[in-house]
Design a protein around this motif. Sequence first.
Motif, PDB file in Angstrom:
ATOM      1  N   PRO A 412      -6.497   0.844   2.154  1.00 25.06           N
ATOM      2  CA  PRO A 412      -6.012  -0.414   2.719  1.00 25.06           C
ATOM      3  C   PRO A 412      -6.938  -0.861   3.842  1.00 25.06           C
ATOM      4  CG  PRO A 412      -4.680   1.411   3.496  1.00 25.06           C
ATOM      5  CD  PRO A 412      -5.621   1.975   2.486  1.00 25.06           C
ATOM      6  N   ILE A 413      -7.218  -2.123   3.921  1.00 29.11           N
ATOM      7  CA  ILE A 413      -8.011  -2.575   5.059  1.00 29.11           C
ATOM      8  C   ILE A 413      -7.081  -3.103   6.138  1.00 29.11           C
ATOM      9  CG2 ILE A 413     -10.052  -3.113   3.740  1.00 29.11           C
ATOM     10  CD1 ILE A 413      -9.222  -6.073   4.158  1.00 29.11           C
ATOM     11  N   GLY A 414      -7.680  -3.587   7.197  1.00 30.28           N
ATOM     12  CA  GLY A 414      -6.858  -4.053   8.300  1.00 30.28           C
ATOM     13  C   GLY A 414      -6.721  -2.967   9.331  1.00 30.28           C
ATOM     14  N   ALA A 415      -7.435  -1.854   9.118  1.00 32.26           N
ATOM     15  CA  ALA A 415      -7.342  -0.743  10.055  1.00 32.26           C
ATOM     16  C   ALA A 415      -8.262  -0.959  11.246  1.00 32.26           C
ATOM     17  CB  ALA A 415      -7.726   0.555   9.344  1.00 32.26           C
ATOM     18  N   THR A 416      -9.127  -1.953  11.137  1.00 30.97           N
ATOM     19  CA  THR A 416     -10.075  -2.158  12.214  1.00 30.97           C
ATOM     20  C   THR A 416      -9.371  -2.658  13.464  1.00 30.97           C
ATOM     21  OG1 THR A 416     -10.894  -3.517  10.450  1.00 30.97           O
ATOM     22  CG2 THR A 416     -12.475  -2.725  12.037  1.00 30.97           C
ATOM     23  N   ALA A 417      -9.880  -2.221  14.591  1.00 29.33           N
ATOM     24  CA  ALA A 417      -9.272  -2.639  15.851  1.00 29.33           C
ATOM     25  C   ALA A 417      -9.550  -4.118  16.083  1.00 29.33           C
ATOM     26  CB  ALA A 417      -9.855  -1.827  16.994  1.00 29.33           C
TER      27      ALA A 417
END
Lengths: 417, 548
Positions: A412-417
């Motif tokens: 899943p993406i969206g893990a970036t700060a």
Amino acid sequence: MTADPIAPPLRGSSSVASTERGTPPERTSSNRASTSHATTWLPRNLHPIAWWIWALGLVVAASRTTNPFLLLAIVAAAGLVVMRRRGTAPWAKAFRWYLLFGVIIVVIRVATRGLLGGGAMGGAHVWFTLPRVPLPRWAAGITLGGPVSGEAVVAAACDGLRLATIIVCIGAANALANPKRALRVLPGALEELGVAVVISITVAPQLVAGVQRVRRARRLRGGADRGFRVLRSITLPVLHDALERSLALAAAMDSRGYGRRSVTSPTTRRLTVALLLGGLAALCVGVFGLLGGGTAPAVTTPAILAGVTCCAAGLWTGSRRVRRTAYAPDPWDVPESLVVLAGVVCAAVFVVAGGSIHGMQFGVATLRWPTLPLVPLVAVALAATPAVTAPRPPVRRVRASDPRGRSGDVAPIGATA
Amino acid sequence: MIDFERVTVTYDGASVPTLCDASFSVPEGELCLVVGSTGSGKSTLLGAVNGLVPRFTGGVLAGRVTVAGRDTARFHPRDLADIVGVVAQDPLAGFVTDTVAEELAYCMEQLAVPPSAMRKRVEEIVDVLGLADLRDRALAELSGGQQQRVAIGSVLAAQPSVLVLDEPTSALDPTAAEDVLAAITRLVHDLGLTVLMAEHRLERVVHYADSMLVLDGTGSVTHGPVAAMLADSPVAPPVVELGRLAGWEPLPSSVRDARRRAPELRERLAGRPVPGRGGARRVAHRADRSTGHAALSARGIVVRYGDLVAVAGVDLSLDAGSITALMGRNGSGKSSLLWALQGSGPRDAGAVDVAGADPGLLDPRGARAHVALVPQTPSDLLYLDSVAEECAQADRESGVPAGRTAELLGRLAPGIAPTCHPRDLSEGQKLTLVLAIQIAPSPPVVLLDEPTRGLDYGAKRRLADVLDGLAAQGRSIMIATHDVEFVARVADRVVLVAEGAVVADGPCEDVVVSSPAFAPQVAKILRPDPYLTVDQVAASLEGIGEVR
């Protein structure tokens, strides 16, 4: 992935948590810092600006001499560097077209000036005489035909060779530097110019492909007629297509944030406009003085200096409004400095020695073999050193894999700060 | 998330607005499908979301469009780039850089994302969209599906909250389209993106959608949940049409829904003879085919581009009066084969025989009298200022009596004004005009390369009728296409190519139904009964009514 010292891709929530605590980014940057010296001489793309400064150095050198041996040496130096250090990109293959263009320039120059207009030049060694074309009185001063002297032909060839050398040097820069990466150093204030350049670089090859496609399609219709009709039947769909593509690309660039501006105060904006306008006005005065020759140098030089300073300051304040970052910034390292040095030293030698060293200017009055002065030749040899000192271009990795590249495991993406 | 308040868009020189008084609101996290026939204003609506309309298209926009509270009248598209990501129809036309990684980072660079965060996001995006192995590749070398995924990835990397997609799968083969759509839906579910998507081939996407925006062609827009909108939408996928026909309530939107209802319908159809597709022509043609009269026969066709073998020794014969579909993935050599058969394209080996002549050895004029080819972009053939001039020019080029092409066009597509500029025609009309020009010298073989690209359901139906008519005159037709439903509607025979070689060749019913990727929806629903189209089911049901 092997070449980039970066954190492994995130999978699952546990690694996401660790990211947010901030470990991987730190590790990434420290890794990069520690390996930066190791990568200096590894195969990589040289900074595009370094190539351009080097090539402009050769251009300056070429413009300072008419000695055909020196000019050919410069072409050879540029060619050697291109052969040794160009990549596999499409623009890198364009170098031979510049060479061909250079040959055409020399031929045209000799044909128009040496042969047709040779009668006006005079010269002791007349090879043969062309029939003179009588011209009306209003064309006084122009001659067509007449005696063709060796002096006229050689002078025209040398002159053409100088222009051809300049073209070849520009072609070398084009073949060595990725034009789109060079564009990155463009000040943010000139973003409209950037759009225009990107569009022309992208659409021009498509234009060629478009001509081929439409010509092929024309054959389907029978394509029996010739001349202007065919030209029109090909250019019209192609140009229409190119125009549409240009607009689509400009819209795509805009909707992806190209030329975004941060909020600036009206004072800054007014300051930018004032600096740019003032700078341009001063530059105009300076250039007028330079070309006209009537104005005192006391006015010309300060005007040009002031103009350049004001424009630079205006571009700087204007560029502060545009904020960009670079994904893979081109580093400036030892090889870049060496390449720039090679070009600049060569140019400096030619400029300084232009008047003083015998043999830089090729006198055709006596039709003798030109001499080959040593110092400029050494300078040209120095200009060829990037063939060794510049790092090799990277080889593109080709991996055997599923051609559609569908990977089994996804995160899943969206893990970036 | 996306709010249109009384939006009216009028283009310069247009007498009627393209969008008229459109008011709707798409809430956060919804996948909303934009549906309408060609020219109904879908692209205008999508462009208005981030202000490309009217800033890049001209025209006047009245009313208010706000995205996440930002008014597009005050914000440029570039100032909305952090909220709205736009993916266009042709990904290649929007690429700015040269390699996959650079392209993925481009949008982030413009938004001044710090380099360390940028590298990390590129890695993530590459994994999510399955692009890991392609990172260093040049964009121009990628297949269409890969390019489209890169285009989607490059806007997603900037983490927008709204994704706008204008027909993202129109150029893709069914499998690549599935890939792209699967990626999109997974993202919608993982990230809660708001998605606004236009798509002609509803059968591919309708089961993923939460709501629909229907444009009826007059400029008015209605917004509502999928099931309710489908009931009276002017365009509907075969599954919905079948549902309407069978009287299912609520209408199914996916093959799975319909399959659960299907036993009842199969029972009603049991014991009935399966009617032919396309009606009367099929019957006539069956008899014709038994005579085995081949209009075109080709042996050992080879086309090479350097080391790349595009067509590897294809043997093919096309019967007079039949419609053959040439199917296969993007890059499988379909177009190269068509061009080689026509004679205008390169052919490295092999022979073609059409009425005793090889079109490859004839001059262009002679070749087109034997085989007509309508290329992928038909507008390449059009260059004059009006339809009438194009027709007159075609008469001269093909040496037929004046007025022949115009008369043909009138029969194929009635109602095209002769004074109209060819560029102003709809995609379907352009295609028909080029078809009329190409068949003016009465060639016995007609080849069409991707004719259904960009056509809506209505235009496809008209094209199918036109092709049926041409085949009924005894012409042999071959279409290269990805459109399974269109193939089910028109084709007698399907030739499946892969890597330049024929891998399957047989009657449409057998080839299409045996492959899950290429099976039309009706076949999937009514399996194992050999129905391919809704029309067949309707004809069969009518038969039942007569018996009763």
